[in-house]
Write a protein that holds these residues in place. Sequence first.
Motif, mmCIF file in Angstrom:
data_model
loop_
_atom_site.group_PDB
_atom_site.id
_atom_site.type_symbol
_atom_site.label_atom_id
_atom_site.label_comp_id
_atom_site.label_asym_id
_atom_site.label_seq_id
_atom_site.Cartn_x
_atom_site.Cartn_y
_atom_site.Cartn_z
ATOM 1 N N ASP A 328 -66.180 15.020 21.632
ATOM 2 C CA ASP A 328 -66.251 16.348 21.035
ATOM 3 C C ASP A 328 -65.372 16.312 19.795
ATOM 4 O O ASP A 328 -64.641 15.346 19.563
ATOM 5 N N ALA A 329 -65.428 17.333 18.977
ATOM 6 C CA ALA A 329 -64.661 17.351 17.734
ATOM 7 C C ALA A 329 -63.991 18.696 17.548
ATOM 8 O O ALA A 329 -64.495 19.737 17.984
ATOM 9 N N ALA A 330 -62.826 18.671 16.894
ATOM 10 C CA ALA A 330 -62.111 19.897 16.546
ATOM 11 C C ALA A 330 -61.217 19.601 15.359
ATOM 12 O O ALA A 330 -60.458 18.625 15.366
ATOM 13 N N GLY A 331 -61.317 20.417 14.311
ATOM 14 C CA GLY A 331 -60.503 20.203 13.118
ATOM 15 C C GLY A 331 -60.780 18.865 12.478
ATOM 16 O O GLY A 331 -61.942 18.492 12.268
ATOM 17 N N ASP A 332 -59.722 18.109 12.196
ATOM 18 C CA ASP A 332 -59.853 16.814 11.534
ATOM 19 C C ASP A 332 -59.989 15.654 12.518
ATOM 20 O O ASP A 332 -59.922 14.497 12.115
ATOM 21 N N TYR A 333 -60.146 15.951 13.811
ATOM 22 C CA TYR A 333 -60.155 14.890 14.821
ATOM 23 C C TYR A 333 -61.453 14.865 15.624
ATOM 24 O O TYR A 333 -62.095 15.901 15.839
ATOM 25 N N ILE A 334 -61.804 13.675 16.075
ATOM 26 C CA ILE A 334 -62.826 13.516 17.092
ATOM 27 C C ILE A 334 -62.108 13.143 18.384
ATOM 28 O O ILE A 334 -61.176 12.323 18.376
ATOM 29 N N TYR A 335 -62.494 13.768 19.475
ATOM 30 C CA TYR A 335 -61.896 13.530 20.776
ATOM 31 C C TYR A 335 -62.893 12.751 21.620
ATOM 32 O O TYR A 335 -64.078 13.086 21.658
ATOM 33 N N GLN A 336 -62.407 11.697 22.311
ATOM 34 C CA GLN A 336 -63.290 10.873 23.120
ATOM 35 C C GLN A 336 -62.696 10.680 24.512
ATOM 36 O O GLN A 336 -61.500 10.403 24.659
ATOM 37 N N LEU A 337 -63.546 10.820 25.517
ATOM 38 C CA LEU A 337 -63.184 10.482 26.886
ATOM 39 C C LEU A 337 -63.624 9.053 27.117
ATOM 40 O O LEU A 337 -64.806 8.738 27.002
ATOM 41 N N GLU A 338 -62.671 8.180 27.427
ATOM 42 C CA GLU A 338 -62.957 6.764 27.549
ATOM 43 C C GLU A 338 -62.494 6.247 28.907
ATOM 44 O O GLU A 338 -61.472 6.684 29.430
ATOM 45 N N GLN A 339 -63.247 5.296 29.444
ATOM 46 C CA GLN A 339 -62.891 4.662 30.702
ATOM 47 C C GLN A 339 -62.583 3.197 30.444
ATOM 48 O O GLN A 339 -63.369 2.482 29.831
ATOM 49 N N SER A 340 -61.432 2.740 30.916
ATOM 50 C CA SER A 340 -61.036 1.353 30.733
ATOM 51 C C SER A 340 -61.718 0.469 31.763
ATOM 52 O O SER A 340 -62.333 0.955 32.726
ATOM 53 N N ALA A 341 -61.600 -0.849 31.573
ATOM 54 C CA ALA A 341 -62.191 -1.786 32.523
ATOM 55 C C ALA A 341 -61.609 -1.607 33.912
ATOM 56 O O ALA A 341 -62.254 -1.895 34.912
ATOM 57 N N LYS A 349 -57.663 11.103 20.716
ATOM 58 C CA LYS A 349 -58.152 11.746 19.508
ATOM 59 C C LYS A 349 -57.900 10.811 18.340
ATOM 60 O O LYS A 349 -56.896 10.107 18.296
ATOM 61 N N THR A 350 -58.851 10.790 17.418
ATOM 62 C CA THR A 350 -58.778 9.925 16.242
ATOM 63 C C THR A 350 -59.208 10.731 15.027
ATOM 64 O O THR A 350 -60.182 11.481 15.087
ATOM 65 N N LYS A 351 -58.469 10.604 13.942
ATOM 66 C CA LYS A 351 -58.851 11.307 12.721
ATOM 67 C C LYS A 351 -60.250 10.893 12.296
ATOM 68 O O LYS A 351 -60.652 9.750 12.475
ATOM 69 N N LEU A 352 -60.979 11.841 11.733
ATOM 70 C CA LEU A 352 -62.363 11.580 11.351
ATOM 71 C C LEU A 352 -62.467 10.425 10.376
ATOM 72 O O LEU A 352 -63.486 9.747 10.306
ATOM 73 N N LYS A 353 -61.410 10.164 9.615
ATOM 74 C CA LYS A 353 -61.431 9.041 8.665
ATOM 75 C C LYS A 353 -61.222 7.703 9.373
ATOM 76 O O LYS A 353 -61.313 6.653 8.755
ATOM 77 N N GLY A 354 -60.935 7.759 10.693
ATOM 78 C CA GLY A 354 -60.859 6.521 11.465
ATOM 79 C C GLY A 354 -59.467 5.971 11.642
ATOM 80 O O GLY A 354 -59.297 4.788 11.848
ATOM 81 N N SER A 355 -58.435 6.803 11.563
ATOM 82 C CA SER A 355 -57.074 6.322 11.754
ATOM 83 C C SER A 355 -56.305 7.309 12.624
ATOM 84 O O SER A 355 -56.826 8.331 13.053
#
Length: 481
Positions: A328-341, A349-355
């Motif tokens: 999902d996204a909010a403001g300048d960030y994309i939020y991701q639900l991730e599952q590890s191995a 959350k990661t800035k939309l520019k990728g950092s």
Amino acid sequence: MIKNKLMLMLCAVGITFFTATKVMASAEIHRIWGSDRYDTAIEISKSGWSDGSEYAIIANGENFPDALSAAPLAKKYNAPILLNSGKSIDSKVESELKRLNVKKVFIIGGTAVVPSSVEKRLSQINIEAIRLYGQDRYETAVKVAEQLGFNGELAIASGENFPDAMSMAPIAAQKGMPIILTSGENLPSSVAKYIKDKKINKTYVIGGNDVVSDNIFNTLPNAERLYGDSRYDTNIAVLKKFENELNFNNIYLSNGENFPDALAGSALAAKNSSAVILVSSYSGVSTGNFLSSRLTSFKTANILGGTGVVDDILVQIVLPMNTIISSDAAGDYIYQLEQSAGGKCRIYKTKLKGSDRIQISDELTQIVNFKIYKDNIYFTTSSNQLYKMNLDGGNKTYIADVYPDGFDISEDWIYYFTSDRHSISKIKIDGSGISKIADVYGYYPKVTDGWIYYNRIFDEAPSVPYKIKLDGTNDTPINNN
């Protein structure tokens, strides 16, 4: 026809079924590093030449120009590249030469960059030293090229900065191709003299016309320019040109803003028929797309240098190792639900520019689903509970017991199935006003235009898409009528 119409209707109301994007699940990340650039070069040597080597190369660790063309020489003699500084040979470098059982060392550059005391000490420990150097970085590159021999192909890059030459170095090494340096509008005289006597079948010019001018390009035989809008785009342009000749089982990632680790790593990458990929917070879409498109090919990702030069967050961004459950996204960030191995689920959350990748939820929270609504993250857990927390991960608050596979939020109401999946209910986003809507058996509610769309469950039968009014009336299957 009925099936196609049903799919269109589901897409129109935004109903989605659980999907997960899995990337690079089987690859291993291996960091090759030491306490500084000199130790890192030694660790690279140990990694690639565990059984020793008759040859080694020594270059200045404080300045890049003389060593830019060294990778092809390293490949020819199966030699690691070691970095040195100061007025004498570093004791750790000497120890590594002894471990390797080196008989001969190529010193790249004049005594101003690698002092004569190094040669003296090498002689004392019975290692022959051959110094390759010229009056400047351009002539030094020619001297290295002369040591290589010539097979008809040539690479030319700017000697004023390191990234373009480093991008080409492992590939040129594998092809036995000299790397010649240039600057300004015209070829240096030493380079022009070297080229004049050669039968050149192909010239690869690395970088745009701002680093290697068109005036130079137009004088080169059978020239092809490999370049992009930045050093990172140029790096990817080089990799794409030669990707069919490279082995991507092992890849090497290095900081694109400084040269030492990429320089030492270029010899190891060449030894393994691979390449060095330059990364930093400035590397962009081209690098990301290239890595993403080849993630399934990678068995080992070798990070050159410690976390001070390529930090773990950057590695996670460019080489995602997790299963992405939802986003999902909010403001300048994309939020991701991730599952590890290992099965742990976390929200990042990661800035939309990728950092600026930031972990939001703690690693013990078994999150199943989440949505962002009015500056809060609402999420369900594997223990059948619904919570909310701030966008920074703070102020975690329990709301209700729910079935974890899906919920929706509309006009300050949360719509969800209870933990036994036998009824659909709603509750205010502040946790008040809980009320049952209807006794229905299902999951994945989606609210739109006054209706709740969901998957209806029947005993021993496939689930069926249904819709029901927000007041619990008109519970109706979605079909072609």
